[in-house]
Structure formats: structure tokens, C-alpha cells
Design a protein around this motif. Sequence first.
Motif, PDB file in Angstrom:
ATOM      1  N   LYS A 173      85.062 -75.929 -84.703  1.00 16.73           N
ATOM      2  CA  LYS A 173      85.838 -76.772 -85.610  1.00 16.73           C
ATOM      3  C   LYS A 173      85.380 -78.219 -85.499  1.00 16.73           C
ATOM      4  CE  LYS A 173      89.992 -73.939 -84.836  1.00 16.73           C
ATOM      5  NZ  LYS A 173      91.431 -73.960 -84.490  1.00 16.73           N
ATOM      6  N   ARG A 174      85.767 -79.007 -86.505  1.00 18.42           N
ATOM      7  CA  ARG A 174      85.564 -80.452 -86.471  1.00 18.42           C
ATOM      8  C   ARG A 174      86.925 -81.134 -86.419  1.00 18.42           C
ATOM      9  NH1 ARG A 174      81.668 -82.237 -91.210  1.00 18.42           N
ATOM     10  NH2 ARG A 174      82.827 -80.738 -92.501  1.00 18.42           N
TER      11      ARG A 174
ATOM     12  N   VAL B 275      85.751 -75.357 -90.547  1.00 15.75           N
ATOM     13  CA  VAL B 275      87.156 -75.676 -90.304  1.00 15.75           C
ATOM     14  C   VAL B 275      87.273 -77.134 -89.891  1.00 15.75           C
ATOM     15  CG1 VAL B 275      89.193 -75.181 -88.901  1.00 15.75           C
ATOM     16  CG2 VAL B 275      87.733 -73.297 -89.702  1.00 15.75           C
ATOM     17  N   VAL B 276      87.987 -77.909 -90.706  1.00 18.06           N
ATOM     18  CA  VAL B 276      88.242 -79.320 -90.438  1.00 18.06           C
ATOM     19  C   VAL B 276      89.657 -79.423 -89.880  1.00 18.06           C
ATOM     20  CG1 VAL B 276      88.466 -81.614 -91.425  1.00 18.06           C
ATOM     21  CG2 VAL B 276      86.658 -80.074 -92.242  1.00 18.06           C
TER      22      VAL B 276
ATOM     23  N   ARG C 221      85.451 -73.688 -96.814  1.00 19.30           N
ATOM     24  CA  ARG C 221      85.974 -74.853 -96.085  1.00 19.30           C
ATOM     25  C   ARG C 221      87.477 -74.723 -95.923  1.00 19.30           C
ATOM     26  NH1 ARG C 221      84.333 -81.103 -96.731  1.00 19.30           N
ATOM     27  NH2 ARG C 221      82.575 -80.206 -95.587  1.00 19.30           N
ATOM     28  N   ILE C 222      87.923 -74.914 -94.684  1.00 20.03           N
ATOM     29  CA  ILE C 222      89.340 -74.767 -94.352  1.00 20.03           C
ATOM     30  C   ILE C 222      89.860 -76.084 -93.801  1.00 20.03           C
ATOM     31  CG2 ILE C 222      90.998 -73.588 -92.843  1.00 20.03           C
ATOM     32  CD1 ILE C 222      89.189 -71.124 -93.046  1.00 20.03           C
ATOM     33  N   LEU C 223      90.941 -76.558 -94.386  1.00 21.77           N
ATOM     34  CA  LEU C 223      91.646 -77.733 -93.892  1.00 21.77           C
ATOM     35  C   LEU C 223      92.741 -77.235 -92.957  1.00 21.77           C
ATOM     36  CD1 LEU C 223      92.380 -80.716 -93.810  1.00 21.77           C
ATOM     37  CD2 LEU C 223      93.560 -80.420 -96.009  1.00 21.77           C
ATOM     38  N   ASP C 224      92.588 -77.518 -91.693  1.00 22.17           N
ATOM     39  CA  ASP C 224      93.425 -76.953 -90.633  1.00 22.17           C
ATOM     40  C   ASP C 224      94.420 -78.012 -90.164  1.00 22.17           C
ATOM     41  OD1 ASP C 224      94.513 -75.760 -88.402  1.00 22.17           O
ATOM     42  OD2 ASP C 224      92.619 -75.603 -87.302  1.00 22.17           O
ATOM     43  N   LEU C 225      95.692 -77.833 -90.520  1.00 24.26           N
ATOM     44  CA  LEU C 225      96.745 -78.751 -90.085  1.00 24.26           C
ATOM     45  C   LEU C 225      97.593 -78.140 -88.981  1.00 24.26           C
ATOM     46  CD1 LEU C 225      98.022 -80.148 -93.536  1.00 24.26           C
ATOM     47  CD2 LEU C 225      96.153 -80.965 -92.098  1.00 24.26           C
ATOM     48  N   THR C 226      97.046 -77.199 -88.234  1.00 23.98           N
ATOM     49  CA  THR C 226      97.828 -76.464 -87.243  1.00 23.98           C
ATOM     50  C   THR C 226      97.688 -77.057 -85.843  1.00 23.98           C
ATOM     51  OG1 THR C 226      96.109 -74.859 -86.633  1.00 23.98           O
ATOM     52  CG2 THR C 226      97.437 -74.366 -88.580  1.00 23.98           C
TER      53      THR C 226
END
Length: 397
Positions: free
Chosen positions: A66-67, A33-34, A9-14
Amino acid sequence: MSGPLDSVRILDLTTVVMGPYATQILADLGADVVKVEPPEGDVMRYNAPMRSRGMGHIFLNANRNKRSVVLDLKMDAGRAACLAIAKNADVLVYNIRPQAMARLRLSYDDLRALNPRLIYAGAFGYSQRGPYAAKAAYDDLIQGAAGLPWLAKEAGAEAPRYTPVIIADRSVGLHLANAVCAALYRREKSGVGQRVDVPMFESLLQTVLGEHMGGYTYEPPVAPPGYARMLAKERRPYETKDGYVCVLVYNDKQWQAFFRVIGRPELLQDPRYATQEARSRDFEGAYALVAEEMAKRSTSEWLAALEAADIPVQRMNSLEDIVNDPHLSAIGYFREVEHPTEGRIRSMAVPSEWSESAPEYRRHAPRLGEHTREVLREAGFTDQAIEDMLRSGAARV
């Protein structure tokens, strides 16, 4: 099983291109990817052309699988929700300056205390160990810092110009995706996460200076920097009678074959062309000879003659040619999928091919906030708490 990174699980702040491109690669490889977006959404949602506002073409091509969750990280409740997601994440990826992450109270130290196994991966302009640490960076600026516009002029352009692809963002995005995968492997052995910095300037220089360090490779320098073949003004698609053709006559065998094709076998004995070393001392002259010959026949004639002689050649494609390329059609590189809001769209395949755990298209590029409720429930929030966040503006759907 839906890819080699299944269950990661990846928290994507990009936002923009570099970070989203990297996290799309990871998503294509199976990671969940969230994507956490600000209330206004990723800026690339609004680049035309588009069918629906907020679903621009570049966004669609960098955010599949992605979500989307919308959180206002400047609000305490939005930050708390982000931390709740991070608590069970394997990786956090961001591409703003670390100073901005610190102002949001989302620094590495903040996150490490919450989740010691977290890979905290940042991609930003410059190494934090040097005087450029706090400088803003975009693709054009990093291209300039890495010398690409200068190289274009040095190679014959009328004026310095940027490469007409987002080359810094995308090449550094690959470095970022590679770093995340390596960090995950290291964590599997150690059990502990870490911070990984991927600065744009230094990463792009790996591409530029790999060949252009030239004589500066040696200390003291034995020649100026720069790779003469790349800088030769005649290194370009060659004009034929009716178009252009891309040819690379490279090794001794190919030059010998080329001289036979053009009916000038005597050039095999010319010391300017006889060896790789001799040609490397005057790429300009060697390529000028090729250019002179290419003008004498049509593109189709050259393609047939050079392919028969086993000399590397390729037709020069336009963007429209690429979309209709028969090879890409044969391998299914472009796939038409039905997007729930954008209708029929063309998606590019994952460029790697796998005998097992093959990556696949699992999700469309999300609408802004499409998965806010879903992800917050997974993070442990009750429906009432989610509705409270939505009313306050800390979260949106």
C-alpha cells in the motif's frame, strides 16, 4: 502485470484490522491501494512489539503493498484532496459507521455524484436496516454478539472467553474483499458503480450459524440449536504420554482402522460406534474413548501409528513451531524482506497460488505519510498546492 487486480485503484480509508486486512488482500492481488490516514496515523501502528514508533507488528502484517497518504479529512483542504483521489479511484473502502462518513461529507451520495463508476464499500458493525445501525463495534463485541464466548463455555471452557485471534475482523475482512471483487466484476458488465455494505454481525453469523443453527434450521424446530460435535467437551487436542496430538477419527472407515490400531476390533460391532449416525448422537462418548486411548502412547508413537492407518492426525503446534514448520519452509511461506526503516522482517506469502498473474510482494508497509506528495501529484495537485496543504496541516508527510 503484478496480479489479477493490476490497474485497479483503491482508496483505503480503513484502520485497525478488518478493513486493512481486506485491502491488503486486494493489494496483494495487484490493486494500487492508497491508504489515507489521519494525522495521528492508523491506531495499529502503535501496538508493540515494534522496532520504530509507528511501525508495530500488526500494522506491518496488514498494510504491505500500500501507499500511505496523510490527510485531515475534517479540514476542507484535506477533504478536497480525498475527493480528488476518489475521482479517479475504482473502489473506496471504509470501516467507520456510515453516520461518521456522512458527517465528513463523504457519504455514498457525495461520492457517486463525483464518480458514478465508484464501488463504495463499507464494513461496520451492523446492517443499516435494523435497530443496531448506529452501534459501535469492535472484534470482541461482535464475537460476543455472535455467541462465540458462550459457545466456548458451552464446549467446556471454565468461563466465556473470546477466541484468541481477531476472528471477527479477519473473517469479515474476507467477506469485504470478496464483495469488492464481485462488485468490480459487476461494474465491468454494467459500467456503473454501487454501494456495498458488509456488516460485521451478520457476516460473522454466516460462520457461526453455518453449523450451529442445528435443529433451528427447520420450521418448526426439530431440536435445539448447536452442532453437537463442535460442542463436545472432549473435542480437543488429546493428551499423550509426553504431549498432545490432534486426531479426527471421522468416517466409518477411519473408525474401523482406529479400533484395529488400538487392538479392540470388537468395538466395530458396538452399536454406539458402528455408524456415523450413532456416533453423531453421542460425540462426547466417542471422543472420550479416543482420549482414553491417546493417553497410553507417546505423541511420536501415535503420529506413526495413525498415519500408517490413514487416520487424520497432526502434531499440535505452538506459534514457535509454526514459524519453524518444515512444510512452510519448503514452500517459502515465510519470506525475509528488507524494510527501509524496520530492517529485516518476516513476511507471509499470499496463500493462493496462480499459474498466471501471480500476486507478489511489491511494497513494504508504508511509513506514515510516506507517499503523500506522490499521490497528491497524481491527483492533479501542483507542488505549490501540496506545500500549502502541508503548511496548513491538511496534509502531512
